[in-house]
Design a protein around this motif. Sequence first.
Motif, PDB file in Angstrom:
ATOM      1  N   ASP A  57      20.549   8.855   0.481  1.00  0.00           N
ATOM      2  CA  ASP A  57      19.811  10.034   0.931  1.00  0.00           C
ATOM      3  C   ASP A  57      18.441   9.685   1.500  1.00  0.00           C
ATOM      4  N   ALA A  58      17.913   8.525   1.128  1.00  0.00           N
ATOM      5  CA  ALA A  58      16.554   8.146   1.518  1.00  0.00           C
ATOM      6  C   ALA A  58      16.488   6.632   1.693  1.00  0.00           C
ATOM      7  N   PRO A  59      15.417   6.129   2.322  1.00  0.00           N
ATOM      8  CA  PRO A  59      15.289   4.687   2.509  1.00  0.00           C
ATOM      9  C   PRO A  59      15.200   3.932   1.185  1.00  0.00           C
ATOM     10  N   GLY A  60      15.517   2.635   1.242  1.00  0.00           N
ATOM     11  CA  GLY A  60      15.337   1.788   0.061  1.00  0.00           C
ATOM     12  C   GLY A  60      16.514   0.905  -0.280  1.00  0.00           C
ATOM     13  N   GLY A  61      17.699   1.260   0.204  1.00  0.00           N
ATOM     14  CA  GLY A  61      18.863   0.463  -0.137  1.00  0.00           C
ATOM     15  C   GLY A  61      19.042   0.357  -1.639  1.00  0.00           C
ATOM     16  N   ALA A  62      19.513  -0.788  -2.108  1.00  0.00           N
ATOM     17  CA  ALA A  62      19.757  -0.990  -3.533  1.00  0.00           C
ATOM     18  C   ALA A  62      18.469  -0.913  -4.356  1.00  0.00           C
ATOM     19  N   TRP A  63      17.334  -1.224  -3.721  1.00  0.00           N
ATOM     20  CA  TRP A  63      16.072  -1.197  -4.457  1.00  0.00           C
ATOM     21  C   TRP A  63      15.784   0.177  -5.055  1.00  0.00           C
ATOM     22  N   ALA A  64      16.207   1.220  -4.387  1.00  0.00           N
ATOM     23  CA  ALA A  64      15.937   2.575  -4.871  1.00  0.00           C
ATOM     24  C   ALA A  64      16.671   2.877  -6.179  1.00  0.00           C
ATOM     25  N   HIS A  65      17.658   2.055  -6.526  1.00  0.00           N
ATOM     26  CA  HIS A  65      18.479   2.317  -7.703  1.00  0.00           C
ATOM     27  C   HIS A  65      18.197   1.343  -8.842  1.00  0.00           C
ATOM     28  N   ARG A  66      17.190   0.502  -8.692  1.00  0.00           N
ATOM     29  CA  ARG A  66      16.897  -0.483  -9.728  1.00  0.00           C
ATOM     30  C   ARG A  66      16.236   0.163 -10.933  1.00  0.00           C
ATOM     31  N   SER A  67      16.259  -0.527 -12.036  1.00  0.00           N
ATOM     32  CA  SER A  67      15.667  -0.032 -13.269  1.00  0.00           C
ATOM     33  C   SER A  67      14.174   0.217 -13.096  1.00  0.00           C
ATOM     34  N   PRO A  68      13.629   1.298 -13.682  1.00  0.00           N
ATOM     35  CA  PRO A  68      12.183   1.521 -13.603  1.00  0.00           C
ATOM     36  C   PRO A  68      11.386   0.432 -14.313  1.00  0.00           C
ATOM     37  N   SER A  69      12.040  -0.367 -15.146  1.00  0.00           N
ATOM     38  CA  SER A  69      11.332  -1.447 -15.841  1.00  0.00           C
ATOM     39  C   SER A  69      11.128  -2.672 -14.954  1.00  0.00           C
ATOM     40  N   LEU A  70      11.812  -2.720 -13.806  1.00  0.00           N
ATOM     41  CA  LEU A  70      11.630  -3.838 -12.882  1.00  0.00           C
ATOM     42  C   LEU A  70      10.399  -3.563 -12.017  1.00  0.00           C
ATOM     43  N   THR A  71       9.356  -4.343 -12.208  1.00  0.00           N
ATOM     44  CA  THR A  71       8.123  -4.163 -11.448  1.00  0.00           C
ATOM     45  C   THR A  71       8.023  -5.223 -10.358  1.00  0.00           C
ATOM     46  N   MET A  72       7.049  -5.070  -9.491  1.00  0.00           N
ATOM     47  CA  MET A  72       6.861  -6.051  -8.437  1.00  0.00           C
ATOM     48  C   MET A  72       6.449  -7.409  -9.014  1.00  0.00           C
ATOM     49  N   ALA A  73       5.910  -7.418 -10.225  1.00  0.00           N
ATOM     50  CA  ALA A  73       5.557  -8.684 -10.867  1.00  0.00           C
ATOM     51  C   ALA A  73       6.788  -9.450 -11.323  1.00  0.00           C
ATOM     52  N   THR A  74       7.867  -8.720 -11.637  1.00  0.00           N
ATOM     53  CA  THR A  74       9.063  -9.381 -12.177  1.00  0.00           C
ATOM     54  C   THR A  74      10.215  -9.447 -11.189  1.00  0.00           C
ATOM     55  N   VAL A  75      10.000  -8.979  -9.959  1.00  0.00           N
ATOM     56  CA  VAL A  75      11.029  -9.097  -8.927  1.00  0.00           C
ATOM     57  C   VAL A  75      11.333 -10.567  -8.687  1.00  0.00           C
ATOM     58  N   HIS A  76      12.614 -10.894  -8.610  1.00  0.00           N
ATOM     59  CA  HIS A  76      13.030 -12.293  -8.442  1.00  0.00           C
ATOM     60  C   HIS A  76      13.037 -12.670  -6.954  1.00  0.00           C
ATOM     61  N   GLY A  77      11.846 -12.668  -6.361  1.00  0.00           N
ATOM     62  CA  GLY A  77      11.698 -13.075  -4.968  1.00  0.00           C
ATOM     63  C   GLY A  77      11.875 -11.922  -3.999  1.00  0.00           C
ATOM     64  N   PHE A  78      10.949 -11.819  -3.054  1.00  0.00           N
ATOM     65  CA  PHE A  78      11.048 -10.797  -2.007  1.00  0.00           C
ATOM     66  C   PHE A  78      10.373 -11.348  -0.758  1.00  0.00           C
ATOM     67  N   HIS A  79      11.007 -11.154   0.400  1.00  0.00           N
ATOM     68  CA  HIS A  79      10.448 -11.634   1.666  1.00  0.00           C
ATOM     69  C   HIS A  79      10.258 -10.456   2.619  1.00  0.00           C
ATOM     70  N   ASP A  80       9.135 -10.459   3.321  1.00  0.00           N
ATOM     71  CA  ASP A  80       8.818  -9.378   4.244  1.00  0.00           C
ATOM     72  C   ASP A  80       9.868  -9.269   5.352  1.00  0.00           C
ATOM     73  N   LEU A  81      10.072  -8.060   5.822  1.00  0.00           N
ATOM     74  CA  LEU A  81      10.885  -7.839   7.007  1.00  0.00           C
ATOM     75  C   LEU A  81      10.134  -8.350   8.235  1.00  0.00           C
ATOM     76  N   PRO A  82      10.834  -8.631   9.336  1.00  0.00           N
ATOM     77  CA  PRO A  82      10.153  -9.180  10.523  1.00  0.00           C
ATOM     78  C   PRO A  82       9.135  -8.210  11.113  1.00  0.00           C
ATOM     79  N   ASP A  83       7.957  -8.745  11.447  1.00  0.00           N
ATOM     80  CA  ASP A  83       6.934  -8.012  12.173  1.00  0.00           C
ATOM     81  C   ASP A  83       6.318  -6.863  11.383  1.00  0.00           C
ATOM     82  N   PHE A  84       6.313  -6.976  10.064  1.00  0.00           N
ATOM     83  CA  PHE A  84       5.611  -5.960   9.270  1.00  0.00           C
ATOM     84  C   PHE A  84       5.581  -6.436   7.820  1.00  0.00           C
ATOM     85  N   GLU A  85       4.404  -6.812   7.338  1.00  0.00           N
ATOM     86  CA  GLU A  85       4.289  -7.324   5.979  1.00  0.00           C
ATOM     87  C   GLU A  85       4.301  -6.191   4.963  1.00  0.00           C
TER      88      GLU A  85
END
Length: 380
Positions: A57-85
């Motif tokens: 229904d909205a942007p986010g892909g699988a990320w929108a469905h992750r546990s609320p306990s998963l924070t950006m500090a504990t994300v197992h790696g994330f890389h920026d999309l092209p041309d926008f950090e």
Amino acid sequence: MTVERASTEAGGVPDGAVREVDALVIGAGQAGLSAAYHLRRRGFAPHTGFVVLDADDAPGGAWAHRSPSLTMATVHGFHDLPDFELPATDPATEARVAVPGYFAAYEARHALPVLRPVKVRAVRERPDGRADGGPDGRLLVETDAGRWATRALLNATGTWTRPFLPRYPGRFAGRQLHYADYRGPAEFAGQRVVVVGGGASAVQVLSELGAVAGTVWVTRTPPVFHQGPFTEEFGREVVAEVDARVRAGLPVRSVVSVTGLGPSVAYRRAEELGVLHRRSMFDRLTERGVAWGDEELPVDAIVWATGFRAELTHLAPLGLRTAGGGIRMDGTRVADDPRVHLLGYGPSASTVGANRAGRAAVNEVVRLLGAPAPTQPAAV
């Protein structure tokens, strides 16, 4: 069969019409957005030249469905999309908030033609209307919002909607849930919980439950711990090993089976809590818990952090699978059908891999279809 060139909106065509595009992307997660960016950059016009269909229904892909306990500090790696950090984000922010917000901003920044919610039901050859019903070279994409015909398909549906639950003998009367349905440690406080799985998801769950509950970690095979840094050379070796499997048409193995478990924030926390003591896989479920031979362990819940499978059921009419159960690949391209690309599959099943797969797939699409006049993505 009524054919209409795709309009600039999701609707705007007669009932039963088939909207035609040159390229169609299924899924607006990391890989799908990367592909959409490169399609636009290479000159494919939004809506008429290409479109992105997303089931959420909205942007986010699988990320929108992750546990609320998963924070950006504990994300197992994330890389920026092209041309926008990714903008600077408080490490305590929930990943299910930060990443979907970033994806939404990315779609708007580059004016990407994402239509949602659109659920793809099947992809098949489109007949050309001849008496023999033969195909016309385009793929027919059937959805709950109508039909599209495309000359190239970039499938980026990921794995989140296909959690894998192994079967074991017996019946457990307590609570069982897959990692996809895990929503944090609070509801397990004071309980004894079995965590099944040898990957990063299992380690994340252990790192959280270990502070509030008794945990038992079980895996089918001994986990492999990667002690050194994930260097570029090591990354190339991993990609080469996974790529060799998919080129041979073999089923995709989990990434952690090749990389091993690395020193993530969650791993270090689980290690501090002393919960990384692995037991071998139990051989059956019991009414009260799990058992190894004559030994029964009563537990309150079982969390199955046992991974996911690629969501490719809608591609079944194309008959892409080999006798071995996999799909023979050449890079992102299905070896037996150059119109079809699988993004986030095999060696591109990571955020950095998904970015690269989007660019590589679009390069192949341009070779197949020819390049429209280049245009620059819109910027905010």
